[in-house]
Design an enzyme around this catalytic site. Structure first.
Site, PDB file in Angstrom:
ATOM      1  N   HIS A 197     -10.249  31.829  58.966  1.00 43.40           N
ATOM      2  CA  HIS A 197      -9.458  30.687  58.471  1.00 43.40           C
ATOM      3  C   HIS A 197      -9.521  29.623  59.580  1.00 43.40           C
ATOM      4  O   HIS A 197      -8.554  29.399  60.299  1.00 43.40           O
ATOM      5  CB  HIS A 197      -8.027  31.155  58.219  1.00 43.40           C
TER       6      HIS A 197
ATOM      7  N   ARG B 157       0.778  26.359  52.143  1.00 39.95           N
ATOM      8  CA  ARG B 157       0.530  25.393  53.212  1.00 39.95           C
ATOM      9  C   ARG B 157      -0.891  24.846  53.238  1.00 39.95           C
ATOM     10  O   ARG B 157      -1.095  23.634  53.350  1.00 39.95           O
ATOM     11  CB  ARG B 157       0.847  26.012  54.582  1.00 39.95           C
ATOM     12  N   THR B 158      -1.881  25.709  53.137  1.00 42.88           N
ATOM     13  CA  THR B 158      -3.251  25.230  53.284  1.00 42.88           C
ATOM     14  C   THR B 158      -3.600  24.293  52.137  1.00 42.88           C
ATOM     15  O   THR B 158      -4.131  23.204  52.340  1.00 42.88           O
ATOM     16  CB  THR B 158      -4.234  26.420  53.339  1.00 42.88           C
TER      17      THR B 158
ATOM     18  N   ARG C 194     -10.815  28.270  49.131  1.00 42.27           N
ATOM     19  CA  ARG C 194     -10.227  29.556  49.550  1.00 42.27           C
ATOM     20  C   ARG C 194     -10.770  30.625  48.615  1.00 42.27           C
ATOM     21  O   ARG C 194     -10.737  30.468  47.403  1.00 42.27           O
ATOM     22  CB  ARG C 194      -8.709  29.536  49.474  1.00 42.27           C
TER      23      ARG C 194
ATOM     24  N   LYS D  36     -15.130  34.150  32.947  1.00 38.48           N
ATOM     25  CA  LYS D  36     -16.105  34.647  31.957  1.00 38.48           C
ATOM     26  C   LYS D  36     -17.291  35.332  32.635  1.00 38.48           C
ATOM     27  O   LYS D  36     -18.282  35.632  31.994  1.00 38.48           O
ATOM     28  CB  LYS D  36     -16.643  33.469  31.128  1.00 38.48           C
TER      29      LYS D  36
END
Ligand code: NCD
Length: 323
Positions: free
Chosen positions: A142, A61-62, A114, A92
């Site tokens: 959030h 959703r986000t 995120r 890396k």
């Protein structure tokens, strides 16, 4: 740009917003985004604006709603990865900071991030001239989810002051709960019932904040105890991806944290049931989905679902940030 966000450059933590900005700027703009979408307005107010989308952490959703919101307003997503740890030089050994500094050198108007560790968005913001939007940082916060949750509450109940809410589930790691609890500190007379097993309680820093902001809260292990008192049920998932062990949601000893027919029978007729999703076993979907009070996903009639609110709030945020 910064003025539109009440002086904020980045969107990192829910407690940074002011009530005035939420009510007088964000919510009206979100209403406008809904109207615009329903009208099928294809104008491109964000034409030429660039968004970078970096996700280290699972999302439907986000990520989808930020991307769709940006494109629907005519903007572009110039670089994106659904797993920045795997598909960038972070694999890396490159640091988050160097990743963000490099992308700053290339240029963009906003970075949606995120991250799988608490504090990731703040670390990124510390080295970024480009606004960072925290799209969830580990067990931290959030903030855009909480803004949409608050918007949907306002839409359905027509008020935020004075509501009673049960926040249920993995309250220790559930970042949407953290951000939403902080937002309630901006409003008057909100009463929160935190419902969780003993090992997954809400963190002390949030309780201190609520005490300082005169938000009354209570803790319990059994949602049945509070079901008849609340206007909003805010159910959440067990955060297994952040290390919480799955547990029985209908355990008489450990705690009763499932929403099922029994809870519906106890609940007020005009209450609403929210869930940031994804939903696993914490709502008995076959029993709860058909109920009018369930507004987390597809709703009956023209009631706004929480999922839809997510697109409108993110359109509003991008507009306010970039237009
Ligand atoms: C939440 C999240 O990622 O924190 N989902 C979302 O963004 N809608 C909730 C969760 O994953 O449980």
């Amino acid at each position: 740009m910064e003025k539109r966000f009440g002086g904020l450059k980045h969107i990192l933590r829910a407690q940074d917003f002011s009530r005035k900005w939420i009510e007088e700027v964000l919510f009206p703009k979100t209403d406008e985004m809904e109207a615009r979408t329903l009208k099928g307005d294809r104008g491109q107010p964000l034409f030429g604006k660039e968004m970078i989308s970096l996700f280290a952490g699972e999302s439907l959703r986000t990520r989808a709603s930020f991307n769709i919101a940006m494109k629907r307003l005519g903007g572009e997503i110039t670089f994106e990865t659904e797993d920045v740890r795997k598909f960038s030089s972070m694999a890396k050994g490159e640091s988050l900071e160097d990743t963000i500094i490099t992308l700053n050198e290339y240029g963009a108007d906003v970075i949606v991030l995120r991250y799988d560790e608490e504090g990731g968005a703040e670390r990124a913001a510390a080295v970024s001239d480009i606004p960072i939007i925290n799209a969830g940082d580990g067990g931290g916060q959030h903030p855009t989810q909480a803004l949409l949750d608050l918007y949907v509450i306002q839409k359905h109940l027509n008020r935020i002051d004075g509501i009673s809410i049960a926040m249920i589930g993995d309250l220790e790691k559930g970042r949407t709960v953290h951000s939403l609890a902080y937002l309630f500190g901006k409003f008057d007379g909100v009463k929160i019932y935190f419902v969780s097993p003993d090992n997954l309680k809400i963190k002390p820093d949030i309780k201190e904040y609520l005490n300082r902001h005169n938000v009354r809260f209570f803790e319990t292990k059994d949602v049945r105890e509070v079901a008849s008192k609340v206007d909003v049920f805010y159910q959440t998932r067990t955060q297994t991806n952040l290390g919480t062990k799955p547990f029985d949601r209908a355990d008489e000893k450990n705690g009763f944290t499932v929403i099922n027919k029994q809870i519906l029978d106890l609940a007020k007729k005009d209450s609403i049931i929210l869930h940031p999703l994804p939903c696993t076993d914490e709502i008995v979907r076959s029993e709860v989905d058909p109920d009018r009070r369930a507004v987390y996903i597809k709703t009956k009639g023209d009631r706004m679902s929480q999922v839809k609110g997510g697109i409108y709030i993110r359109m509003a945020i991008l507009w306010l940030l970039l237009f």
